[in-house]
Write a protein that holds these residues in place. Structure first.
Motif, mmCIF file in Angstrom:
data_model
loop_
_atom_site.group_PDB
_atom_site.id
_atom_site.type_symbol
_atom_site.label_atom_id
_atom_site.label_comp_id
_atom_site.label_asym_id
_atom_site.label_seq_id
_atom_site.Cartn_x
_atom_site.Cartn_y
_atom_site.Cartn_z
ATOM 1 N N GLU A 1 0.922 -1.356 0.090
ATOM 2 C CA GLU A 1 0.007 -0.091 0.011
ATOM 3 C C GLU A 1 0.757 1.188 -0.008
ATOM 4 O OE1 GLU A 1 -3.265 2.128 3.150
ATOM 5 O OE2 GLU A 1 -2.742 0.218 3.289
ATOM 6 N N GLU B 1 -17.818 3.791 -0.634
ATOM 7 C CA GLU B 1 -17.021 4.794 -1.300
ATOM 8 C C GLU B 1 -15.693 4.311 -1.954
ATOM 9 O OE1 GLU B 1 -16.097 4.133 3.199
ATOM 10 O OE2 GLU B 1 -17.744 4.190 1.967
ATOM 11 N N ASN B 2 -15.370 3.078 -1.769
ATOM 12 C CA ASN B 2 -14.223 2.516 -2.436
ATOM 13 C C ASN B 2 -14.459 1.729 -3.664
ATOM 14 O OD1 ASN B 2 -12.514 3.617 -0.284
ATOM 15 N ND2 ASN B 2 -12.253 1.533 0.535
ATOM 16 N N LYS C 1 -3.931 2.952 -8.680
ATOM 17 C CA LYS C 1 -3.044 2.210 -8.050
ATOM 18 C C LYS C 1 -3.349 0.795 -7.994
ATOM 19 C CE LYS C 1 -2.011 5.844 -4.671
ATOM 20 N NZ LYS C 1 -2.344 6.233 -3.595
ATOM 21 N N GLN D 1 -8.304 -5.206 1.117
ATOM 22 C CA GLN D 1 -7.223 -4.134 0.673
ATOM 23 C C GLN D 1 -7.857 -3.843 -0.839
ATOM 24 O OE1 GLN D 1 -5.362 -1.628 0.229
ATOM 25 N NE2 GLN D 1 -3.687 -2.509 1.613
ATOM 26 N N THR D 2 -8.163 -2.664 -0.842
ATOM 27 C CA THR D 2 -8.377 -2.019 -2.068
ATOM 28 C C THR D 2 -7.648 -0.818 -2.595
ATOM 29 O OG1 THR D 2 -10.176 -0.695 -1.417
ATOM 30 C CG2 THR D 2 -10.904 -2.783 -1.931
ATOM 31 N N PHE D 3 -6.669 -0.329 -2.014
ATOM 32 C CA PHE D 3 -5.751 0.650 -2.072
ATOM 33 C C PHE D 3 -6.694 1.954 -2.005
ATOM 34 C CE2 PHE D 3 -3.615 -3.274 -4.200
ATOM 35 C CZ PHE D 3 -2.479 -3.471 -3.122
ATOM 36 N N GLY D 4 -7.224 1.927 -1.246
ATOM 37 C CA GLY D 4 -8.291 3.183 -1.236
ATOM 38 C C GLY D 4 -9.142 3.149 -2.270
ATOM 39 N N ASP E 1 -8.397 3.649 -5.318
ATOM 40 C CA ASP E 1 -7.767 4.369 -6.149
ATOM 41 C C ASP E 1 -7.502 3.501 -7.544
ATOM 42 O OD1 ASP E 1 -5.610 5.628 -7.978
ATOM 43 O OD2 ASP E 1 -5.082 6.874 -6.168
ATOM 44 N N ARG F 1 1.947 4.330 -3.202
ATOM 45 C CA ARG F 1 1.954 5.950 -3.050
ATOM 46 C C ARG F 1 2.892 6.784 -3.978
ATOM 47 N NH1 ARG F 1 0.353 7.480 3.150
ATOM 48 N NH2 ARG F 1 -1.347 5.776 3.354
ATOM 49 N N ASP G 1 1.272 8.971 -6.852
ATOM 50 C CA ASP G 1 0.877 10.049 -6.498
ATOM 51 C C ASP G 1 1.867 11.224 -7.048
ATOM 52 O OD1 ASP G 1 -1.464 9.091 -5.193
ATOM 53 O OD2 ASP G 1 -0.580 9.302 -3.135
#
Length: 289
Positions: free
Chosen positions: A150, A225-226, A196, A188-191, A193, A154, A157
């Motif tokens: 995770e 939301e994800n 990603k 785990q969905t990496f937010g 994103d 990042r 970004d």
């Protein structure tokens, strides 16, 4: 050799006093410094590290080469396999990106003996310089846990280059046994994103990507939301059945305008760029929307 210039006289190293060896760490020739560190590594650890501390304290901090001298001191500790957390953290915060990058590599080797190593790598992965971020990505690849994956992602970004891209690709493949089970279970969905998610799944092979994404969306385990990133990713990597599924989702009344506005171009791109078969009644559906 440069014609007309005398050869460099090799520095005396073998058997020299510790204080003289430490001063050789300031020489411009890399080979001289390397040989001095090797010689220092053969001397008694307590004597060398005490002398190194005193030596660094005597260096002028306004000297343009001070950051390099401090890095040499860190490397002396590494050669003696002695963790110096305060010096490490000092170098991780160095104003010189070369020193920060080198310190991250030292942290990689000391990761199991530095209590806040994950937090330090998280900060390094967001560094302003790509070389530091690259070292952080490779260090995270050695941690062998899902959280490391995770944090490594990042770096997406910030601007990427081919070296960073390859480093991240390699890290996600190495960490697959640790993050993929959490991904398949919806933990785990990496937010959410999509960028990603796409990178992570493509790194381990596109053939393995579609089924887990569909399973997550159908399983209802992912927070609402994800899910936007998952739908967007499915439009980008799915085949005809998956693109049809995304279109059906976009048609729903409870789909927000912003979500729909992101999905429809992705569907169009799948048809035009990836040559995916056009979803049934796609034109009529879009006109209705």
């Amino acid at each position: 050799t440069y014609e007309g210039r005398p050869l460099l006289t090799p520095a005396a190293i073998a058997g020299e006093p510790v204080a003289k060896l430490l001063d050789l760490l300031k020489e411009p020739e890399d080979r001289t410094r390397y040989r001095a560190r090797i010689e220092l590594s053969s001397r008694p650890t307590g004597e060398v590290l005490a002398a190194t501390t005193r030596w660094l304290e005597t260096q002028n901090q306004s000297d343009p080469q001070y950051e390099h001298h401090a890095l040499e001191a860190l490397w002396v500790h590494q050669h003696h396999n002695v963790v110096n957390t305060s010096l490490l953290e000092r170098m991780l915060a160095s104003p010189d990106f070369h020193a920060r990058a080198a310190a991250v590599r030292v942290l990689c080797y000391w990761r199991d003996r530095v209590s806040n190593s994950l937090e330090l790598l998280k900060k390094a992965a967001a560094d302003q310089h790509p070389r530091v971020r690259m070292e952080a990505v490779r260090a995270l690849g050695q941690r062998k846990d899902a959280k490391a994956a995770e944090l490594a992602l990042r770096v997406l970004d910030k601007p990427m280059d081919r070296i960073l891209d390859y480093s991240l690709w390699l890290t996600m493949r190495e960490l697959e046994p640790h993050w993929m089970p959490d991904f398949k279970s919806g933990k785990q969905t990496f937010g959410g994103d999509a960028k990603k998610l796409a990178f992570a799944l493509n790194a381990v092979g596109a053939k393995d990507a579609v089924a887990p994404v569909v399973a997550l969306l159908d399983g209802g385990k992912v927070p609402k939301e994800n899910t936007h990133g998952l739908w967007l990713l499915l439009a980008r990597i799915g085949g005809p059945a998956e693109v049809q599924k995304v279109l059906a989702h976009a048609m729903k009344k409870d789909t927000s305008d912003a979500h729909r506005d992101a999905l429809l171009p992705a569907i169009e791109d799948a048809v035009r760029a990836r040559k995916v078969e056009k979803p049934a009644d796609a034109v009529g559906t879009i006109r209705t929307l």
